[in-house]
Design a protein around this motif. Structure first.
Motif, mmCIF file in Angstrom:
data_model
loop_
_atom_site.group_PDB
_atom_site.id
_atom_site.type_symbol
_atom_site.label_atom_id
_atom_site.label_comp_id
_atom_site.label_asym_id
_atom_site.label_seq_id
_atom_site.Cartn_x
_atom_site.Cartn_y
_atom_site.Cartn_z
ATOM 1 N N ASP A 30 44.382 4.287 2.397
ATOM 2 C CA ASP A 30 43.445 4.712 1.370
ATOM 3 C C ASP A 30 44.012 4.238 0.053
ATOM 4 N N LYS A 69 43.579 4.279 -4.051
ATOM 5 C CA LYS A 69 43.298 5.423 -5.145
ATOM 6 C C LYS A 69 43.205 4.631 -6.349
ATOM 7 N N GLU A 85 41.614 10.026 -10.593
ATOM 8 C CA GLU A 85 41.022 9.400 -9.582
ATOM 9 C C GLU A 85 39.397 9.334 -9.449
ATOM 10 N N ARG A 97 37.841 5.891 -4.607
ATOM 11 C CA ARG A 97 38.798 6.061 -3.473
ATOM 12 C C ARG A 97 38.203 4.961 -2.289
ATOM 13 N N GLN A 104 34.078 5.563 -1.879
ATOM 14 C CA GLN A 104 33.671 6.970 -2.576
ATOM 15 C C GLN A 104 34.024 6.914 -4.152
ATOM 16 N N PRO A 108 36.041 10.805 -5.299
ATOM 17 C CA PRO A 108 36.617 11.141 -4.120
ATOM 18 C C PRO A 108 35.654 12.044 -3.339
#
Length: 289
Positions: free
Chosen positions: A131, A133, A141, A144, A166, A169
């Protein structure tokens, strides 16, 4: 290259093609008129050019734009610099990759950090799932990136690379999917409905031996070049002794901001696929190596 000498054709509705940015990132870039100066936050006199800005500081928020991505609507070029990890450089122990994302003036607008465990990083190497960030100046954030474990060889066409993007997120805005090809790295840039909106194509051998490596962003039919992702030559010492990479991304100014975020994600995927060096393992240079 188009007849006008610019690195890619400028889509309808854009300004004079001579104003298009040069390939990769150019810290002294001056197209003949001031660059976009409407920064994502107030700039005080004497502020360091390397200071990080925040898109969430805008007094006027764009309607329909994911929070934190407002600034991306105003620019057509971003730079991604991987930070040097001393532990990795000296003993070869793979650490989480970290990046700074900047505008064409060299001002940080986001930071990015890979998240996974030590075993995955050092055992799975550049194939590892992760992942990523991406955060703004307030440590919020805003994007993502999710990369599952997949094959990278053209000999395994049923399990090729992909990445979900995303923003914010939990809300998928698009995907990057590798297209099968016997010798060229090709990708589809897709929206949230998995509809292909752009194509991405790299060279047969993605090896930057004393030069840049360009991945062209094209229309869905592959006939019009609309942007570019450039892996920059970082200098002999950095290239030999570290896997620290620098990238420049160019895209149409009026491109959907969600697709700009997906193109940003594709840059990270390309970095891991072709330019990530783990321990004594050699970097990949093609889809069949």
């Amino acid at each position: 290259m188009s007849q006008s000498g610019v690195p890619y054709p400028v889509p309808p509705g854009h300004s004079d093609p001579s104003q298009a940015p040069p390939p990769g990132f150019n810290m002294g870039y001056s197209p003949g008129q001031p660059p976009v100066m409407y920064q994502p936050g107030p700039v005080s006199h004497g502020q360091d050019q390397g200071a990080i800005f925040s898109a969430s500081d805008n007094s006027v928020m764009a309607i329909g734009v994911p929070p934190g991505l407002e600034y991306l609507t105003q620019i057509d070029q971003i730079l991604i610099h991987q930070k040097v990890e001393l532990l990795e450089a000296f003993i070869g122990f793979e650490t989480n990759n970290q990046y700074e994302i900047k505008n064409s003036l060299g001002q940080k607008i986001y930071t990015a950090k890979e998240k996974n465990d030590c075993c995955t990083r050092n055992c799975c190497g550049s194939l590892r799932s992760f992942d990523m960030k991406i955060k703004d100046a307030h440590d919020m954030e805003v994007i993502r990136l999710i990369r599952p474990f997949r094959c990278v060889s053209c000999w395994c066409p049923c399990c090729l690379q992909e990445m979900e993007v995303q923003a914010p997120p939990g809300t998928t805005v698009g995907y990057v999917k590798q297209d099968w090809h016997p010798f060229l790295p090709k990708f589809s840039i897709q929206n949230a409905k998995k509809e292909t909106v752009l194509k991405l194509e790299g060279p047969c051998f993605a090896c930057n031996c004393c030069g840049d490596v360009n991945f062209e962003v094209k229309s869905t039919d592959g006939k019009q070049q609309v942007g570019r992702i450039s892996k920059q030559w970082s200098g002999l010492l950095k290239e030999v002794f570290t896997d620290t990479d620098n990238f420049g991304i160019q895209f149409p100014l009026d491109l959907d901001v969600r697709i700009k975020a997906v193109l940003m994600g594709s840059c990270f995927l390309i970095d891991f696929m072709f330019f990530e060096k783990v321990g004594e393992a050699n970097q990949r240079s093609s889809v069949f190596s």
